[in-house]
Enzyme design. Structure first.
Site, PDB file in Angstrom:
ATOM      1  CB  CYS A  13      -0.884   0.004   1.230  1.00 22.79           C
ATOM      2  SG  CYS A  13      -1.793   1.534   1.519  1.00 22.79           S
ATOM      3  N   PRO A  14       0.617   2.299  -0.788  1.00 20.03           N
ATOM      4  CG  PRO A  14       0.500   4.580  -1.421  1.00 20.03           C
ATOM      5  CD  PRO A  14       1.369   3.572  -0.684  1.00 20.03           C
TER       6      PRO A  14
END
Lengths: 75, 169
Positions: A13-14
């Site tokens: 993430c991200p």
């Protein structure tokens, strides 16, 4: 068969979301993007991403630790 | 036009983030949230002030310090090791912890701050450097990445008043 595939395996993430956004931009209305990811958080994230951006999450599944999503671009 | 979930696509959402910290660990939250919001069609403004201003430097050399970071634990030899403040004071501990953190970041497929900042530029995140902090710390705009603006509290305020989300980090 999707129109394009994004291999986001090993990314956290991200990055899967950022790369998916970039890949979707290359597609036209109604075309589909297949995303492969290993980040377990991407399941919830792609649901939220699709709801918020208006793109359609057609498929979401997991096979041997690899998550697979199909998103249809809605312009 | 309404998307699934009742989001009005004609009414662009806006967000601002005030970035005040310049360590490696504190650099992540604003850049992760800023780039993700931009990917979700939110118009993002980031305001860099005090030590956060350093995050705009062309050359980043960010560190993480265990000193004054009492909850900081790192995985080590199959367990999690905390770092007493006394140890954090020793010379070399900050650079050691920084190297360890950067190694973990790479191994776990986490983006570098440089990568996230580049993504922010590419997705048109508006980045404002605080004029007062530039003067205070005698920093130069030439040392910072291109595509930034210089502004003050009122510049942020104008964006903040139009925003749905305002975050301070």
């Amino acid at each position: 068969m999707a129109d394009a595939t994004l291999d986001a395996k090993g990314l956290n993430c991200p990055l899967p979301i950022l790369k998916a956004k970039k890949a979707l931009k290359e597609l036209g209305n109604g075309q589909t993007l297949e995303i492969l990811a290993t980040d377990p958080g991407s399941v919830k994230d792609f649901e939220a991403f699709s709801r918020t951006t208006g793109n359609k999450l057609l498929e979401s599944g997991e096979d041997g630790g690899v998550y697979r999503f199909i998103i249809e671009r809605v312009v | 036009m309404m998307a699934e979930g009742g989001i009005d696509l004609n009414n662009t959402k806006k967000m601002t983030i005030i970035c005040t910290k310049g360590t490696l660990d504190w650099a992540y939250p604003p850049f992760i949230l800023g780039t993700t919001a931009a990917a979700m069609d939110v118009e993002v403004t980031m305001f860099f002030t005090f030590y956060g201003l350093g995050l705009l430097n062309k050359k980043l050399d960010l560190k993480v310090s265990p000193l004054g970071n009492p909850a900081m634990e790192m995985p080590m030899m199959g367990m999690h090791m905390g770092m007493p403040n006394m140890v954090g004071m020793l010379p070399g501990v900050t650079s050691g912890a920084t190297a360890m953190m950067k190694n973990m970041i790479k191994k776990k497929g986490v983006a570098s701050i440089e990568e996230l900042r580049e993504a922010a530029v590419l997705s048109d995140v508006r980045m404002i450097a605080c004029q007062m902090t530039l003067d205070l710390f005698e920093m130069k705009k030439e040392d910072m990445i291109d595509d930034i603006e210089i502004g003050g509290a009122a510049t942020w305020m104008e964006s903040a008043l139009q925003s749905d989300i305002n975050l301070y980090m």
